[in-house]
Design an enzyme around this catalytic site. Sequence first.
Site, PDB file in Angstrom:
ATOM      1  N   ASN A 181       0.856  -1.142   0.004  1.00 16.55           N
ATOM      2  CA  ASN A 181       0.183  -0.069  -0.025  1.00 16.55           C
ATOM      3  C   ASN A 181       0.808   1.221   0.104  1.00 16.55           C
ATOM      4  O   ASN A 181       0.540   2.449   0.277  1.00 16.55           O
ATOM      5  CB  ASN A 181      -0.903  -0.003   1.317  1.00 16.55           C
ATOM      6  CG  ASN A 181      -1.941  -1.079   1.151  1.00 16.55           C
ATOM      7  OD1 ASN A 181      -2.340  -1.361   0.277  1.00 16.55           O
ATOM      8  ND2 ASN A 181      -2.351  -1.574   2.256  1.00 16.55           N
ATOM      9  N   HIS A 185     -15.130  -1.105   6.042  1.00 17.53           N
ATOM     10  CA  HIS A 185     -13.991  -1.975   6.437  1.00 17.53           C
ATOM     11  C   HIS A 185     -14.369  -2.785   7.808  1.00 17.53           C
ATOM     12  O   HIS A 185     -15.140  -2.163   8.514  1.00 17.53           O
ATOM     13  CB  HIS A 185     -12.780  -1.061   6.692  1.00 17.53           C
ATOM     14  CG  HIS A 185     -11.338  -1.693   6.873  1.00 17.53           C
ATOM     15  ND1 HIS A 185     -11.033  -1.854   8.407  1.00 17.53           N
ATOM     16  CD2 HIS A 185     -10.415  -2.120   6.132  1.00 17.53           C
ATOM     17  CE1 HIS A 185      -9.862  -2.363   8.600  1.00 17.53           C
ATOM     18  NE2 HIS A 185      -9.542  -2.658   7.128  1.00 17.53           N
ATOM     19  N   GLU A 225     -16.441   4.571   3.381  1.00 12.46           N
ATOM     20  CA  GLU A 225     -15.000   4.460   3.057  1.00 12.46           C
ATOM     21  C   GLU A 225     -14.833   5.628   1.664  1.00 12.46           C
ATOM     22  O   GLU A 225     -15.722   5.491   1.061  1.00 12.46           O
ATOM     23  CB  GLU A 225     -14.357   3.112   2.448  1.00 12.46           C
ATOM     24  CG  GLU A 225     -14.314   2.318   3.738  1.00 12.46           C
ATOM     25  CD  GLU A 225     -13.371   1.080   3.364  1.00 12.46           C
ATOM     26  OE1 GLU A 225     -12.182   0.912   2.777  1.00 12.46           O
ATOM     27  OE2 GLU A 225     -14.130  -0.058   3.525  1.00 12.46           O
ATOM     28  N   SER A 235     -11.474  -0.534   0.121  1.00 10.39           N
ATOM     29  CA  SER A 235      -9.927  -1.509  -0.146  1.00 10.39           C
ATOM     30  C   SER A 235     -10.029  -2.703  -0.829  1.00 10.39           C
ATOM     31  O   SER A 235      -8.810  -3.201  -1.156  1.00 10.39           O
ATOM     32  CB  SER A 235      -9.370  -1.591   1.352  1.00 10.39           C
ATOM     33  OG  SER A 235     -10.209  -2.340   2.156  1.00 10.39           O
ATOM     34  N   ASP A 238     -13.875   7.434   5.862  1.00  5.85           N
ATOM     35  CA  ASP A 238     -12.463   6.642   5.879  1.00  5.85           C
ATOM     36  C   ASP A 238     -12.138   6.728   4.653  1.00  5.85           C
ATOM     37  O   ASP A 238     -12.235   6.031   4.053  1.00  5.85           O
ATOM     38  CB  ASP A 238     -12.904   5.334   6.697  1.00  5.85           C
ATOM     39  CG  ASP A 238     -11.272   4.525   6.792  1.00  5.85           C
ATOM     40  OD1 ASP A 238     -10.369   5.242   6.306  1.00  5.85           O
ATOM     41  OD2 ASP A 238     -11.447   3.557   7.240  1.00  5.85           O
ATOM     42  N   HIS A 268      -7.112   5.011   1.942  1.00  4.01           N
ATOM     43  CA  HIS A 268      -6.733   4.700   0.738  1.00  4.01           C
ATOM     44  C   HIS A 268      -6.752   5.891  -0.365  1.00  4.01           C
ATOM     45  O   HIS A 268      -6.339   5.544  -1.414  1.00  4.01           O
ATOM     46  CB  HIS A 268      -7.347   3.458   0.015  1.00  4.01           C
ATOM     47  CG  HIS A 268      -7.225   2.405   0.783  1.00  4.01           C
ATOM     48  ND1 HIS A 268      -5.913   1.480   0.591  1.00  4.01           N
ATOM     49  CD2 HIS A 268      -7.518   1.534   1.796  1.00  4.01           C
ATOM     50  CE1 HIS A 268      -5.724   0.384   1.430  1.00  4.01           C
ATOM     51  NE2 HIS A 268      -6.902   0.623   2.032  1.00  4.01           N
ATOM     52  N   LYS A 296      -0.218   3.931   4.334  1.00  6.37           N
ATOM     53  CA  LYS A 296      -0.750   3.884   2.820  1.00  6.37           C
ATOM     54  C   LYS A 296       0.304   4.661   2.182  1.00  6.37           C
ATOM     55  O   LYS A 296       1.471   4.511   1.913  1.00  6.37           O
ATOM     56  CB  LYS A 296      -2.195   4.037   2.491  1.00  6.37           C
ATOM     57  CG  LYS A 296      -2.937   2.709   2.646  1.00  6.37           C
ATOM     58  CD  LYS A 296      -3.234   2.492   4.084  1.00  6.37           C
ATOM     59  CE  LYS A 296      -3.960   1.278   4.350  1.00  6.37           C
ATOM     60  NZ  LYS A 296      -4.141   1.123   5.898  1.00  6.37           N
TER      61      LYS A 296
END
Length: 378
Positions: free
Chosen positions: A36, A123, A165, A169, A194, A197, A229
């Site tokens: 990541n 997540h 998110e 992910s 969130d 990423h 990440k």
Amino acid sequence: MLKDFLNKRLELRKKAGCFRRKTVWEGKAGLNFSSNDYLGLANHPEVVFSGMDGFKKYGVGSKASQLLGGYSFAHQGLEEELADFLGYEQVMLFSAGYLANLGVISALFDERDHSLFLDRLCHASIIDGVRRVKAHYRRYQHLDLQDLVKCLKLENSKDKIIISEGVFSMNGDLVPLPGLVSIAKKNNSLLMLDDAHGVGVLGANGKGVMEFFGVRSREVPILIGTFGKAFGTFGAFVAGSQTIIESLIQFARTYIYTTALPVAIVEATRTSLKLLQAEGWRRVYLQELIKEFKQKADQLGLQFLPSVTPIQPFIIGDIKHAARAALFLKRKGILVGLIRPPTVPINTTRLRITLTANHTKQDVDFLLATLSKAIKNR
């Protein structure tokens, strides 16, 4: 007995082909397409130097929680720099992204006053936080805003919190954030995002999915991100208003009772933040690499999930076939993520390939050619 119970569970997991094993991998050997470290900052000389210099000055550990002496001028500096970068009143640091999500949800929401609405593919840390607080919650279909609206209409009495998110992910797809913001406004709901990423990777300046879609910070009252990440270091943060941050300091158990991030890691992260802003070419190159990757994959007949992010999942479905393909790649010196149930739904076992600014176009060519052979030989 506990031993019998555990052995039975382990045996069932093995029979299902879902038994997890740790992968021992020499970081400098072969090609790592499971990392990541999207911007390639983990081994950046300036980041490494900042970390080493910090270890020499402050030692290895932070020695205490943030409320009992583990909070340094470096921690405060990173929080202020992040707040300025992201456009929020305040930021606070957590020792891991999992702890951040768990801490925020359990500290700010309760079963009496709040009803939570979360994307079905959120997540595990978000799911665990919701279950811990025992608040009433509904999971709407992935990226389905119409389903979200239906769920919201079923709740009339409690304050409503929408959780999603930014970049998912396991799929690499983006939340339709402008639509989510609009729904939150119309339903008088608070939005928690969130963007682990997305921050660092998306947006002209690397501010994440919010910058990518042109959404302002006041439209997303709670933003969560990680340093493991794009920053290439370790730890996490929560950005929000002064009231939200002060509430977390008082009530977030995963913050109060956890040792603070080592000062050296914080100093390395501060350098990563500066490089993330100064070296925008990393994001430009990464986007070019992603486009070329998709084009060449199409030419080879390799169908990846739709994604404009470094996360490029290749669905195989059958667990055994996917495991054999991953092993074939590993024997050729290529490491990819093998993602099986229960992390993803049944029959969607996949190879999760992640691209970074450290990869060359030749690396991508070799990966795709080898993957094509792996699929044909399965």
